[in-house]
Structures are given as C-alpha cells and as structure tokens.
Enzyme design. Sequence first.
Site, short mmCIF file in Angstrom:
data_model
loop_
_atom_site.label_atom_id
_atom_site.label_comp_id
_atom_site.label_asym_id
_atom_site.label_seq_id
_atom_site.Cartn_x
_atom_site.Cartn_y
_atom_site.Cartn_z
N CYS A 1 0.81 -1.22 0.00
CA CYS A 1 0.00 0.00 0.00
C CYS A 1 0.84 1.27 0.00
O CYS A 1 0.32 2.38 -0.02
CB CYS A 1 -0.98 -0.01 1.17
N CYS B 1 -1.44 -3.16 8.88
CA CYS B 1 -1.04 -1.88 9.48
C CYS B 1 -0.51 -2.09 10.89
O CYS B 1 0.44 -1.43 11.31
CB CYS B 1 -2.23 -0.92 9.53
#
Lengths: 126, 175
Positions: A37, A106
């Site tokens: 990402c 994350c």
Amino acid sequence: MAYSEKVIDHYENPRNVGSMDKNDPSVATGMVGAPACGDVMKLQLKISDDGIIEDAKFKTYGCGSAIASSSLVTEWVKGKSIEEAGEIKNTAIAEELALPPVKIHCSILAEDAIKAAIEDYRSKQS
Amino acid sequence: MNYFDLFSLPHSFELDLAQLSAAFQTLQKTAHPDKFAHASSQEQMLAVQKSATINDAYQTLKNPLKRAEYMLQQRGTDMPSEQASFQDTMFLMRQMELHEMLEELPHADDIDGAVNEANEVLDSEYQTLFCQLQQLIQDNNQASDKIACEIVRKLKFYQKLQLELERIEEQLFDD
C-alpha cells in the site's frame, strides 16, 4: 469500510507526531514500509541509560489504520523498558483499534517499527 | 499456460503493447460468451473460464510491475509476501522526504513550478529504478532475480507517490 471510533480518534488527534535527532545516541529510529500500500512509518524512541523509553515520536504516511497503529504504539511504549516494548504484538494493536482483517498489516507494520527501532538502538550501543 | 505463450508473444520484459492489445482482442473474441449461447452448459462454463484467464493474462502483462512480478514468479523466484514489511532505511528515509515534498506543494510560492518539479523528481527516480529492473530481468539469474524483486517493491512505493501527487494536483487545479 468504516473505521472504528478509536482509529478515527487517533487519526484526528494523533499522539506524539514528530521527529527526534536520529544521530542522538539515545534515540532509536525504526523505519518500515509496506510495499502493498506504499505506507511509510517512522518510529523514534528516546531511551534512558537504564533502558527505559522516556519519549516516543512517530511520522506515518499511510491510511488511517496505519496512522492510528503508530500513534497508539507511541502511547503504549512510553515508560516501558525496551524488552517490554519488544513484546508488543500486532494482535494487541489490532484488537485495541478493532482493525478489520484487511487492515491487520497496518498493525504488523507498527510492531515491525518497534522491532526496527530496538535493533537500531542495539546497533548504536554496541 | 504461460501468459506470453497464450498471446504468442516472446518471453520478454520489453513488450509491444499494441501487439499485446491486438492479440488480446483476437483471442477474447474466440471465447466470447455470445459465441456459446447455444452450446452445452459445460462448453459455456469452459468459455467463461477461458475468457477470465485471457483477461487475467492481459491485465498482468499490460502493467510493467505486474509483468515483472509474473516473470520472476515463473522463474521460481522466492517472492517476499505482499504483507511483509520493507526495511531498507535509506530508501524509506527518501520516501519520507518525497512525501514531505508533496505535502508542501499547496504552500509553495509558485505552485505550478513546484508541481512540475515534483513530477520530474518522481519520474526520474522511478525511471532510474525501472531501468535497473529491465537490466536485472534480462540478466535472468538467481542473484539478479532476487534484486529485481526488491526493485519491484521499491517501485510500488513510487507508484503510491505518483497517485498521491495526482490527487494533490486534482485538489489544487480543479477549482
């Protein structure tokens, strides 16, 4: 996809955003990135002579979950020894922030940032 | 079946996109569901599957980074997981600087000039890495393939920066 209230809170009021002098021997810097990402995360820890994390700062370019994960981590590590900080698991971060499965990476990034910072500190000490 | 063979193209990273597109269209017609409207349900299902494979192959080869990953995968290169974090500190520091550069764009005295410069910086750094990737894939050995994987991962960070710059440009110039 809806963010949890805790993610939104950290995203809107991120704790401990900033930078420290990476050349300071008592400052540990952990840099990690997620190619999937394009997120980039910098975590810096100010560590006392007896190995206690006195202060923590972060700077993250990424999605809300990445920002929230690093913001939360700066709160958690303060006052901990580097050993204790090294034991923080991504699952605990994900649980605290109620991250959905697609955002688990994350929290992994935040855990890896702590590990990278500790590694940086150890290499500075040796 | 290998995607290059599917379109009768040479197994080469450098690809004639017009040739790929023509081969794709020709092939896609042969598997078009309309052609199988009166066929058995099994034949219809096979046509749908074939059509999906042709699409996947086309999307993979069309995009240079996906093409690189596909070629490296086909060579049996051990690809790091998409989720694995990246820890090249120097590279990531540079990424931070580039993000900071983009963040400053709306506050520049000469916004047009700053946006152009940002585009040039991102393009030139992307191109430098991309040229390395081309050479490494051509070298085609275990060591070069391993470095090529790293470069693909780095290029993804630049793709993200380029998207971010596009988003900023839209915000700055759309009103």
